[in-house]
Scaffold this active site. Structure first.
Site, PDB file in Angstrom:
ATOM      1  N   GLU A 274       0.868  -1.164   0.000  1.00 47.58           N
ATOM      2  CA  GLU A 274       0.000   0.000   0.000  1.00 47.58           C
ATOM      3  C   GLU A 274       0.911   1.222   0.000  1.00 47.58           C
ATOM      4  O   GLU A 274       1.816   1.320   0.835  1.00 47.58           O
ATOM      5  CB  GLU A 274      -0.886  -0.003   1.261  1.00 47.58           C
ATOM      6  CG  GLU A 274      -1.850   1.158   1.237  1.00 47.58           C
ATOM      7  CD  GLU A 274      -2.767   1.231   2.467  1.00 47.58           C
ATOM      8  OE1 GLU A 274      -2.735   0.316   3.303  1.00 47.58           O
ATOM      9  OE2 GLU A 274      -3.489   2.231   2.556  1.00 47.58           O
TER      10      GLU A 274
ATOM     11  N   LYS B 200       4.468   0.742   9.512  1.00 42.77           N
ATOM     12  CA  LYS B 200       4.545   2.009   8.779  1.00 42.77           C
ATOM     13  C   LYS B 200       3.947   3.152   9.591  1.00 42.77           C
ATOM     14  O   LYS B 200       4.444   4.265   9.535  1.00 42.77           O
ATOM     15  CB  LYS B 200       3.819   1.871   7.441  1.00 42.77           C
ATOM     16  CG  LYS B 200       4.684   1.208   6.387  1.00 42.77           C
ATOM     17  CD  LYS B 200       4.015   1.233   5.030  1.00 42.77           C
ATOM     18  CE  LYS B 200       3.069   0.088   4.878  1.00 42.77           C
ATOM     19  NZ  LYS B 200       2.513  -0.038   3.523  1.00 42.77           N
TER      20      LYS B 200
ATOM     21  N   ARG C 209       5.301 -12.968   9.573  1.00 45.10           N
ATOM     22  CA  ARG C 209       5.939 -11.708   9.217  1.00 45.10           C
ATOM     23  C   ARG C 209       7.288 -11.628   9.897  1.00 45.10           C
ATOM     24  O   ARG C 209       7.568 -12.332  10.854  1.00 45.10           O
ATOM     25  CB  ARG C 209       5.063 -10.517   9.585  1.00 45.10           C
ATOM     26  CG  ARG C 209       4.719 -10.374  11.051  1.00 45.10           C
ATOM     27  CD  ARG C 209       3.630  -9.348  11.275  1.00 45.10           C
ATOM     28  NE  ARG C 209       4.047  -8.013  10.905  1.00 45.10           N
ATOM     29  CZ  ARG C 209       3.423  -7.246  10.001  1.00 45.10           C
ATOM     30  NH1 ARG C 209       2.365  -7.685   9.376  1.00 45.10           N
ATOM     31  NH2 ARG C 209       3.853  -6.038   9.741  1.00 45.10           N
TER      32      ARG C 209
HETATM   33  P1  ATP Z   1       2.720  -2.272   8.053  1.00 45.17           P
HETATM   34  O1  ATP Z   1       2.122  -3.213   9.046  1.00 45.17           O
HETATM   35  O2  ATP Z   1       4.137  -1.942   8.278  1.00 45.17           O
HETATM   36  O3  ATP Z   1       1.891  -1.060   7.804  1.00 45.17           O
HETATM   37  P2  ATP Z   1       1.517  -3.546   5.869  1.00 45.17           P
HETATM   38  O4  ATP Z   1       1.367  -4.997   5.951  1.00 45.17           O
HETATM   39  O5  ATP Z   1       0.325  -2.704   6.133  1.00 45.17           O
HETATM   40  O6  ATP Z   1       2.750  -3.115   6.730  1.00 45.17           O
HETATM   41  P3  ATP Z   1       1.598  -3.425   3.042  1.00 45.17           P
HETATM   42  O7  ATP Z   1       2.031  -2.302   2.208  1.00 45.17           O
HETATM   43  O8  ATP Z   1       0.166  -3.778   3.069  1.00 45.17           O
HETATM   44  O9  ATP Z   1       2.103  -3.099   4.497  1.00 45.17           O
HETATM   45  O10 ATP Z   1       2.472  -4.722   2.761  1.00 45.17           O
HETATM   46  C1  ATP Z   1       2.822  -5.195   1.488  1.00 45.17           C
HETATM   47  C2  ATP Z   1       3.205  -6.632   1.603  1.00 45.17           C
HETATM   48  O11 ATP Z   1       4.297  -6.784   2.484  1.00 45.17           O
HETATM   49  C3  ATP Z   1       2.059  -7.438   2.170  1.00 45.17           C
HETATM   50  O12 ATP Z   1       1.949  -8.636   1.429  1.00 45.17           O
HETATM   51  C4  ATP Z   1       2.474  -7.704   3.585  1.00 45.17           C
HETATM   52  O13 ATP Z   1       1.951  -8.920   4.047  1.00 45.17           O
HETATM   53  C5  ATP Z   1       3.991  -7.740   3.471  1.00 45.17           C
HETATM   54  N1  ATP Z   1       4.604  -7.369   4.745  1.00 45.17           N
HETATM   55  C6  ATP Z   1       4.383  -6.251   5.462  1.00 45.17           C
HETATM   56  N2  ATP Z   1       5.077  -6.272   6.611  1.00 45.17           N
HETATM   57  C7  ATP Z   1       5.767  -7.435   6.619  1.00 45.17           C
HETATM   58  C8  ATP Z   1       6.666  -8.057   7.541  1.00 45.17           C
HETATM   59  N3  ATP Z   1       7.010  -7.476   8.683  1.00 45.17           N
HETATM   60  N4  ATP Z   1       7.178  -9.257   7.202  1.00 45.17           N
HETATM   61  C9  ATP Z   1       6.855  -9.851   6.047  1.00 45.17           C
HETATM   62  N5  ATP Z   1       6.015  -9.332   5.141  1.00 45.17           N
HETATM   63  C10 ATP Z   1       5.469  -8.141   5.418  1.00 45.17           C
HETATM   64 MG    MG Z   2      -1.470  -3.033   4.904  1.00 46.73          MG
END
Ligand code: ATP
Ligand code: MG
Length: 578
Positions: free
Chosen positions: A46, A284, A274
């Site tokens: 995102e 984020k 994760r």
């Molecule tokens: P955050 O929790 O930091 O806001 P998010 O999951 O909302 O992260 P996205 O932009 O939706 O961020 O993530 C893009 C991809 O990266 C998704 O498939 C998500 O599952 C993966 N991802 C995000 N954080 C991690 C992590 N700590 N370890 C592994 N994969 C991750």
């Molecule tokens: Mg997300």
């Protein structure tokens, strides 16, 4: 294509690593001829912040699997929430993925490009009696939803006719109703033990500028509706996401059950753990808080766990990828010691970075018996780990700088550095003996006087002398001035975000120390932004990406040894005692 290009070089010796559970699943699908034996993954960020080290894991996994199985990996911006998203983030994400060494080729997509198709799918669900327009407020919906142990209550709007639902949904799109006044909901089961199946919201009304579609839309799809359907539109075979989405999977499948057409590829959601790192925050939202409140100098501050922060700090894509490989893919959440990441960059730079000498906190040494106006060009090897990196000439003269802390007026016995009456070797040069030193009114050492022994020249030592200490140094008239920034872990607590206290309370006050007047050996004059070096006895450094030739800035990537392991032991011992 030349035959050269066709050669496939096996990345690893066969049998070196066992398959992880996702690879096992993929191989099973391939053996069963599922999805026409295709592997198609996607990385779906995102654009609401910069990518962090957790995303690196997902990138390596998704792009890596595509490569491993001769498949494809798309980059898809999951941009369904207009409020927090921006093109600045889109650009940084693209840059970071390329820097890591991956490419989506022509497959750059945006969920927002599918708004029309998603809308049509929503209409189809309405027409099939599987979705309805609900006039309950957000709060009422939450109230009606029940709890994990109690069933919810059906919305009074649940049994509207298909015609009425279609009409209302079209008018929602046309902007006839105020924000939040109506929602489109899937009609599933208000008493399902899985809360996500209790008539989840599919669309909400939100008048907001979208970074790509502008003001075209006033209704936006929810993540759960947009994500799986975007996977379907792109013919994704394996949709990999983190464990918190496991409970969403029945909903992911429900939408596909009702929308996938005969003969089309039906994506499968697979969850993995994760990446969580000790001493690090990977959220984020929290990282944004650090940026917005100036705790750090932007998203790419070298202390940030963002990919661009690591890049600016001097990490290499190889170090990050090796780290991710070592961590592996698990089905259960765990916390990885950040020391493993630091080890990974040391391991990489130990082989790649030339070794040079730099004095961060200088004091002048005058070698009284060395001839005036003479420069000797000493030949020093660039990296004893790799002969092919050759050697360089390092000028030596009557006046050199050493580190202030390498001199003590009145040292303990075990101090093997410079002190009155003692001998040390200047690395790659001579053994010198300290005869005298001068101090200013405040008691600071201003200069040190030594004599050298011409018979002790490195590589041609005929003196038979044995000295215990070797110091790094820089010839004063040849020295090159630069700023050096020493970075350390941003948080001084192993789990800064798991406490009741605000995570910002755990910011390490010593995470940045700036040395403005450092002296470096002249070869560093030619260094370009992002070049990497080992400053001998100090650590690994890189030229800051935004550094200017006039007064270059070097960022410390990592110390030569893990200094935290010792600190942690001391803390544990203190705890035991206290
Ligand atoms: P955050 O929790 O930091 O806001 P998010 O999951 O909302 O992260 P996205 O932009 O939706 O961020 O993530 C893009 C991809 O990266 C998704 O498939 C998500 O599952 C993966 N991802 C995000 N954080 C991690 C992590 N700590 N370890 C592994 N994969 C991750
Ligand atoms: Mg997300």
């Amino acid at each position: 294509m030349s035959t050269e290009d066709n050669k496939s070089i096996p990345e690893e010796e066969p049998g070196k690593r066992s398959l992880n559970f996702i690879e096992e699943k993929i191989e099973k699908d391939l053996n069963n001829n599922k999805n026409n034996r295709q592997v198609h993954t996607r990385f779906p960020p995102e654009p609401n912040g910069f990518l962090h080290i957790g995303h690196a894991k997902s990138i390596v996994l998704n792009f890596g699997l595509a490569k491993e199985y001769n498949g494809k990996c798309n980059l898809r911006f999951d941009d369904t929430n207009p409020i927090k998203e921006s093109t600045e983030y889109v650009d940084s994400i693209k840059e970071d993925i390329h820097w890591l060494g991956y490419d989506w080729e022509e497959r750059l997509y945006y969920a927002s490009d599918y708004f029309e198709q998603l809308y049509e799918m929503a209409e189809k669900l309405i027409k099939d009696g599987k979705a309805f327009v609900c006039d309950l407020s957000q709060d009422q919906i939450a109230e009606y939803r029940g709890t994990p142990t109690e069933p919810g209550i059906e919305s009074p709007y649940r049994n509207r006719s298909i015609e009425e639902n279609l009409d209302l949904f079209r008018r929602m799109r046309a902007g006839e109703f105020p924000d939040g006044s109506r929602m489109l909901r899937a009609k599933i089961d208000m008493s399902s033990p899985n809360m996500h199946l209790r008539d989840p919201i599919m669309y909400r009304i939100k008048r907001s500028y979208h970074h790509r579609t502008g003001y075209d839309w006033c209704i936006y799809p929810m993540y759960d509706f947009a994500h799986g359907q975007s996977d379907y539109i792109e013919s994704i075979t394996h949709s990999l996401c983190t464990l918190e989405f496991e409970v969403h999977r029945p909903l992911y499948d429900w939408f596909l059950d009702n929308l996938v057409e005969e003969g089309e590829i039906r994506p499968q959601q697979i969850e993995f753990a994760r990446l969580n790192l000790s001493y690090t925050i990977v959220s984020k939202r929290k990282l944004l808080e650090l940026v917005e409140n100036d705790y750090v100098d932007g998203w790419d501050d070298p202390r940030m766990p963002t990919i661009s922060g690591f890049r600016r700090r001097g990490y290499t894509p190889d170090a990050i990828k090796n780290f991710v490989e070592k961590v592996g893919i698990a089905k259960r959440d765990n916390v990885i010691d950040v020391a493993l990441l630091e080890h990974s960059i040391r391991e990489d730079l130990n082989k790649k970075a030339p070794r040079v000498m730099a004095v961060l906190d200088p004091v002048k040494v005058i070698i009284d018996n060395y001839p005036d106006d003479t420069t000797e060009d000493l030949e020093l090897v660039n990296n004893p780990e790799d002969e092919s990196m050759g050697s360089r000439k390092v000028p030596f003269s009557k006046e050199v700088y050493i580190e202030k802390k390498d001199f003590m007026e009145d040292p303990p016995k075990k101090f093997f550095r410079m002190a009155p009456g003692r001998e040390v070797r200047l690395k790659g040069a001579y053994v010198v003996k300290c005869d005298d030193y001068k101090k200013d009114d405040q008691g600071n050492i201003t200069e040190i006087h030594c004599t050298y022994d011409p018979q002790t020249k490195s590589g041609a030592d005929t003196s038979g002398k044995k000295v215990k200490g070797t110091l790094h140094w820089v010839s004063a008239p040849h020295a090159f001035q630069a700023e050096v920034r020493l970075y350390d872990r941003l948080f001084n607590d192993p789990a800064p975000s798991s406490k009741d206290e605000d995570f910002k309370a755990f910011i390490n006050p010593d995470s940045l120390k700036v040395f403005k007047n450092c002296y470096l050996e002249p070869v560093l004059k030619d260094a370009e932004p992002e070049d990497k070096f080992q400053f001998q006895r100090i650590g690994y450094f890189c030229v800051d990406r935004y550094s200017e030739k006039r007064l270059p800035v070097f960022n410390q990537t990592v110390t030569l040894k893990d200094t935290w392991a010792k600190k942690e032991k001391q803390q544990q011992n203190q705890k035991k005692k206290g």
